[in-house]
Structure formats: structure tokens, C-alpha cells
Design a protein around this motif. Structure first.
Motif, PDB file in Angstrom:
ATOM      1  N   UNK A 163       0.715  -1.316   0.237  1.00 50.29           N
ATOM      2  CA  UNK A 163       0.317   0.060   0.249  1.00 50.29           C
ATOM      3  C   UNK A 163       0.804   1.580  -0.322  1.00 50.29           C
ATOM      4  N   UNK A 164       0.788   2.129  -1.098  1.00 57.62           N
ATOM      5  CA  UNK A 164       1.461   2.973  -1.598  1.00 57.62           C
ATOM      6  C   UNK A 164       1.297   4.055  -0.521  1.00 57.62           C
ATOM      7  N   UNK A 165       0.797   5.344  -0.018  1.00 59.27           N
ATOM      8  CA  UNK A 165      -0.684   6.583   0.403  1.00 59.27           C
ATOM      9  C   UNK A 165       0.700   7.607   0.238  1.00 59.27           C
ATOM     10  N   UNK A 166       0.719   8.388  -1.764  1.00 57.27           N
ATOM     11  CA  UNK A 166       1.892   8.984  -1.909  1.00 57.27           C
ATOM     12  C   UNK A 166       2.143  10.242  -1.787  1.00 57.27           C
ATOM     13  N   UNK A 167       3.294  11.330  -1.658  1.00 60.22           N
ATOM     14  CA  UNK A 167       3.491  12.267  -1.069  1.00 60.22           C
ATOM     15  C   UNK A 167       2.922  13.612  -2.160  1.00 60.22           C
ATOM     16  N   UNK A 168       2.343  14.517  -0.724  1.00 52.90           N
ATOM     17  CA  UNK A 168       1.506  15.579  -1.251  1.00 52.90           C
ATOM     18  C   UNK A 168       1.812  16.314  -2.663  1.00 52.90           C
TER      19      UNK A 168
END
Length: 268
Positions: free
Chosen positions: A138-143
Motif C-alpha cells: 500500500x503506497x500513500x503518495x506524497x502531496x
């Protein structure tokens, strides 16, 4: 308050309250005004509401598997009867909101990416199944920033249920555990990157043989049976508590920056 009936005319600027009353055995899951480009005429817009069945603990529900892959670019809710399985790669793009009322499975070798401006919500308090099983990544990407300087964050909200991790979570955006449980199991890793935030009013557990690495911001109480590594220059403004739950549990602090009411407490 004055009731409004179909066909009534209302002055511009009047505040309206819309009440939705689900039938017995159901609850309101979400409600929203539809986008302004969806209109009936120049003075009318639709309002949508979604209700879901209230599940009694221990009640058996027949689940149906749904495979997903590719790119999601719309708002979608999956019901309490659906098991959503990521087949290879699934990417949620800016503006997308995905809500899971049943179960999400990311198998080993598969990747789910929540891009900047997208949101993934989990809301299933059943105890007989996990609301999410992260066996892959699971990748929660950078803003991201637009031309005006406004920032768009990726966000994962664990509102109810257990997210069971046997694979990898990379948090470069925001992950909020409100009423649920985040469990990082043996052999699994969770990393809060430099720009990432992991906050919790619920439960975060690092099992024996699991590793939680914090290079960004954490605001949570962590029950640690495994290893927690903190090496962060990001200012932490809230209390962090790491409860050492077993002999051999490890906390490594290479760098820590606090501000305001920020603190780190390690308990035996």
C-alpha cells in the motif's frame, strides 16, 4: 425551523437542512450535494445519500469478490457484502474517494497506490473479518502543489475495523486511524516517510518480527512487540507513546524533533 415542501420557493441565501431517515436496520453512510455541473435546471441540483445495512456482530453475510485494477478516477463505495481484491496494480487519482464497507485485499505481488488528492476510507467494524488485508504493498503518495501553492495530500482513513498488514505500507501522505486497528505483523514493514503523517485515536500494534520506521510525523500510542525506529527531523507537536509489550521489543531513536506539546514516552 420551517418545513419545505416540493415546489416551494426559497429566497437566495437561505440555509437549508436536509434530513435523511433510513429504514430500520440501516444507517446513513454518506450524503453529499452532487457537483454543480450536475443540474436539473438553473435553480435545482440533486442531493445524493447512501444507506447501508447495520450488521449485527456475529451475523453471517455472504461476501462477493470484486477484482479491481488500473486507474480509479471517480467516487465509489463498496458495500459490506463486497471483497475488493487488487489484481496487480490499482491507482486512485486526484479527486477520487473510495470507501470500503466490506473488505479490501491487496495480495502479495499487488500494489495499491493512493495518489495526491485521493482518499481511501475504511468503515467496517465487524470482528469476524479484517476490513483490509495488505499482503502486498500500500503506497500513500506524497502531496503535490498546484500553481497557486495549494497542497493536495493523499489520505487513508481507518474509521472502523482492522487493517492487517503482512506486506508493506509506505506512508508519504496522511494516514489516520480513528476508530480502527492497524496491525503490522511478523515480517511486515510500515514506513512513515519524511513528508508522511501517521496519527491515531485508535490502535496501532507492531507485532514480533515487524518493523515500524518513522522518518516523518507520528501522533499515536503504539503497542510494540517488535521494532520501532525513529529518525525524524519533522516537528512532532503531539504526544507519542510506545508501550513495550514484550521482552525483546526494541525502540531505536536516532533523531527526534518536538514542538509545542510534542513528547515521546516509552513505557515497559
Amino acid at each position: 425551523e420551517t418545513p419545505v415542501n416540493s415546489g416551494d420557493k426559497i429566497k437566495a441565501g437561505t440555509k437549508l437542512t436536509v434530513t435523511v431517515t433510513p429504514n430500520e436496520g440501516y444507517k446513513l453512510a454518506e450524503g453529499q450535494q452532487s457537483p454543480y455541473d450536475v443540474i436539473v435546471d438553473e435553480n435545482t441540483f440533486p442531493i445524493t445519500a447512501k444507506v447501508v445495512k447495520i450488521v449485527t456482530p456475529g451475523e453471517e453475510i455472504e461476501m462477493v469478490e470484486s477484482k479491481v485494477s488500473g486507474v480509479a478516477d471517480t467516487t465509489t463505495s463498496f458495500t459490506e457484502r463486497q471483497i475488493v481484491v487488487v489484481d496487480g496494480s490499482w491507482t486512485l487519482t486526484k479527486g477520487t474517494v473510495i470507501t470500503i464497507y466490506g473488505q479490501l485485499v491487496v495480495p502479495e505481488g499487488s500494489t495499491l497506490t493512493v495518489e495526491a488528492g485521493a482518499r481511501l476510507v475504511f468503515d467496517n467494524a465487524r470482528t469476524d473479518i479484517n476490513v483490509a488485508e495488505i499482503q502486498g504493498t500500500l503506497v500513500i503518495a506524497e502531496y503535490e502543489e498546484d500553481d497557486s501553492g495549494a497542497k493536495y495530500y493523499s489520505a487513508v482513513a481507518l474509521q472502523a475495523g482492522t487493517m492487517d498488514v503482512t506486506g508493506t505500507i509506505d506512508i508519504s501522505g496522511k494516514m489516520k486511524v480513528t476508530g480502527g486497528n492497524l496491525v503490522i505483523n511478523e515480517g511486515a514493514t510500515a514506513t512513515v516517510a519524511k513528508e508522511g503523517v501517521l496519527s491515531s485515536d485508535g490502535s496501532v500494534t507492531v507485532k514480533t518480527g515487524a518493523v515500524l520506521t518513522v522518518n516523518g510525523i507520528i501522533a499515536a500510542a503504539v503497542d510494540n512487540y517488535g521494532t520501532v525506529k525513529i529518525d525524524s527531523t519533522a516537528p512532532m507537536s503531539k504526544a507519542v507513546t510506545i508501550n513495550q509489550m514484550a521482552n525483546g521489543a526494541v525502540v531505536e531513536v536516532a533523531a527526534l524533533t518536538v514542538s509545542g506539546n510534542g513528547s515521546l514516552t516509552v513505557t515497559d
